[in-house]
Scaffold this active site. Structure first.
Site, PDB file in Angstrom:
ATOM      1  CG  HIS A   1      -2.000  -1.105   1.118  1.00  0.00           C
ATOM      2  ND1 HIS A   1      -2.693  -1.599   2.209  1.00  0.00           N
ATOM      3  CD2 HIS A   1      -2.456  -1.811   0.046  1.00  0.00           C
ATOM      4  CE1 HIS A   1      -3.524  -2.551   1.809  1.00  0.00           C
ATOM      5  NE2 HIS A   1      -3.402  -2.698   0.515  1.00  0.00           N
TER       6      HIS A   1
ATOM      7  N   GLY B   1      -1.374  -9.508  12.715  1.00  0.00           N
ATOM      8  CA  GLY B   1      -2.027  -8.216  12.957  1.00  0.00           C
ATOM      9  C   GLY B   1      -2.819  -7.637  11.803  1.00  0.00           C
TER      10      GLY B   1
HETATM   11  P1  OAD Z   1      -6.981  -3.329  10.696  1.00  0.00           P
HETATM   12  O1  OAD Z   1      -7.040  -2.108  11.552  1.00  0.00           O
HETATM   13  O2  OAD Z   1      -8.158  -3.605   9.837  1.00  0.00           O
HETATM   14  O3  OAD Z   1      -6.731  -4.603  11.602  1.00  0.00           O
HETATM   15  C1  OAD Z   1      -5.729  -4.637  12.568  1.00  0.00           C
HETATM   16  C2  OAD Z   1      -5.725  -5.995  13.227  1.00  0.00           C
HETATM   17  O4  OAD Z   1      -4.639  -6.020  14.137  1.00  0.00           O
HETATM   18  C3  OAD Z   1      -6.986  -6.318  14.013  1.00  0.00           C
HETATM   19  O5  OAD Z   1      -7.481  -7.595  13.605  1.00  0.00           O
HETATM   20  C4  OAD Z   1      -6.506  -6.372  15.482  1.00  0.00           C
HETATM   21  O6  OAD Z   1      -7.160  -7.389  16.223  1.00  0.00           O
HETATM   22  C5  OAD Z   1      -5.033  -6.729  15.299  1.00  0.00           C
HETATM   23  N1  OAD Z   1      -4.155  -6.286  16.402  1.00  0.00           N
HETATM   24  C6  OAD Z   1      -4.316  -5.245  17.258  1.00  0.00           C
HETATM   25  N2  OAD Z   1      -3.264  -5.149  18.110  1.00  0.00           N
HETATM   26  C7  OAD Z   1      -2.410  -6.153  17.776  1.00  0.00           C
HETATM   27  C8  OAD Z   1      -1.138  -6.579  18.274  1.00  0.00           C
HETATM   28  N3  OAD Z   1      -0.537  -5.952  19.295  1.00  0.00           N
HETATM   29  N4  OAD Z   1      -0.550  -7.665  17.686  1.00  0.00           N
HETATM   30  C9  OAD Z   1      -1.141  -8.304  16.652  1.00  0.00           C
HETATM   31  N5  OAD Z   1      -2.349  -7.944  16.148  1.00  0.00           N
HETATM   32  C10 OAD Z   1      -2.973  -6.888  16.685  1.00  0.00           C
HETATM   33  O7  OAD Z   1      -5.630  -3.209   9.839  1.00  0.00           O
HETATM   34  P2  OAD Z   1      -5.219  -3.951   8.484  1.00  0.00           P
HETATM   35  O8  OAD Z   1      -5.753  -5.326   8.443  1.00  0.00           O
HETATM   36  O9  OAD Z   1      -3.769  -3.753   8.318  1.00  0.00           O
HETATM   37  O10 OAD Z   1      -5.298   0.317   3.734  1.00  0.00           O
HETATM   38  O11 OAD Z   1      -5.975  -3.065   7.411  1.00  0.00           O
HETATM   39  C11 OAD Z   1      -5.802  -3.326   6.050  1.00  0.00           C
HETATM   40  C12 OAD Z   1      -5.819  -2.042   5.259  1.00  0.00           C
HETATM   41  O12 OAD Z   1      -7.000  -1.291   5.579  1.00  0.00           O
HETATM   42  C13 OAD Z   1      -4.699  -1.064   5.590  1.00  0.00           C
HETATM   43  O13 OAD Z   1      -3.495  -1.337   4.889  1.00  0.00           O
HETATM   44  C14 OAD Z   1      -5.267   0.253   5.163  1.00  0.00           C
HETATM   45  C15 OAD Z   1      -6.661   0.111   5.726  1.00  0.00           C
HETATM   46  O14 OAD Z   1      -7.646   0.890   5.135  1.00  0.00           O
HETATM   47  C16 OAD Z   1      -4.713   1.347   3.112  1.00  0.00           C
HETATM   48  O15 OAD Z   1      -4.170   2.253   3.704  1.00  0.00           O
HETATM   49  C17 OAD Z   1      -4.799   1.260   1.644  1.00  0.00           C
END
Ligand code: OAD
Length: 239
Positions: free
Chosen positions: A115, A181
């Site tokens: 991204h 994560g």
């Molecule tokens: P999300 O915010 O959707 O999900 C984050 C995940 O991390 C959740 O499932 C939490 O449970 C988990 N989490 C929280 N704390 C954690 C920790 N300490 N260790 C491990 N896991 C943990 O974020 P993404 O899946 O990255 O797109 O989101 C995907 C995309 O959506 C991003 O790249 C962004 C966003 O819109 C763009 O910017 C294009």
């Protein structure tokens, strides 16, 4: 929860697939859930081309705020383990959805950023890339006079086909795929674990909110990245 330590020498190609939760313990907010970026901000106003076209200053203010927050956040033990693994073993790749550059700051080099990066701006008109690793943007306009926009994928933007092809190629070769994560809500990245599983990789998920989403996950650790990764690879823990 029983933790089975991983010997990286047993695998030819390990892919770490990371999302916002990887950086949560660094103080970087995730996107979804309470306290998440999309809970506080409307992406239609700050994270799409239409928003930038109608109000570039507002969109740049939002991204500058994120950049200045990141400026004061630092990689954690989990990031450092991944960097140490890459130094000692071939076949280690990070495929990340994150735009925070935290893996590179920990020392990882083999990082595929799906991204883009918050540390780069791109001219709207001539495509020139401007690296900006400061807390505040050095400039908001290109030498040609056009606005600079963050070099990241916003909602509705096409993904870079070269980067996606690289990611696909390496994921299809993986024999161990560790997802860390990510909520798995954003496609096409959300489909990567299944692609790896279909090609025979062992799949591990690390996420405190992990649920057994599907039968292709072999091991699920409902724990935090910074705590769990050093336990999986104790010989690479640099703390
Ligand atoms: P999300 O915010 O959707 O999900 C984050 C995940 O991390 C959740 O499932 C939490 O449970 C988990 N989490 C929280 N704390 C954690 C920790 N300490 N260790 C491990 N896991 C943990 O974020 P993404 O899946 O990255 O797109 O989101 C995907 C995309 O959506 C991003 O790249 C962004 C966003 O819109 C763009 O910017 C294009």
């Amino acid at each position: 929860m029983k933790i089975i330590q991983i010997d990286p020498a047993q695998y030819a190609n390990i892919v770490f697939f990371t999302g916002a939760g990887m950086s949560a313990e660094c103080g970087v907010p995730t996107y979804r859930g309470s306290g998440g970026i999309w809970d506080k901000y409307n992406w239609e106003e700050v994270a799409c081309q239409n928003a930038f076209d109608s109000n570039p200053q507002k969109v740049l203010d939002f991204h500058e705020l994120r950049q200045s927050l990141l400026f004061n956040c630092y990689p954690h033990a989990g990031h450092r383990v991944l960097a140490a693994l890459e130094q000692k073993h071939s076949g280690i790749t990070i495929v990340t959805q994150n735009i925070d550059g935290m893996h590179q700051r920990a020392g990882s080099v083999n990082v595929i950023e799906l991204h883009g990066s918050l540390w780069r701006l791109r001219c709207q008109l001539d495509g020139r890339i401007v690296s900006d690793t400061n807390a505040k943007f050095k400039k908001r306009k290109c030498e040609c006079g056009a606005w600079l926009r963050p070099d990241i994928i916003w909602f509705g933007d096409p993904l870079d086909s070269g980067i996606m092809n690289r990611a696909h190629t390496i994921i299809e070769k993986a024999d161990l795929f560790i997802s860390i994560g990510t909520s798995g809500m954003v496609w096409p990245a959300a489909g990567f674990p299944k692609i790896a599983a279909d090609k025979g990789a062992k799949i591990i998920e690390i996420n405190p909110d992990a649920i057994d989403r599907s039968k292709y996950q072999h091991t699920v650790y409902p724990d935090k990245a910074g705590t769990l990764i050093p336990k999986l690879f104790p010989n690479f823990n640099t703390n």
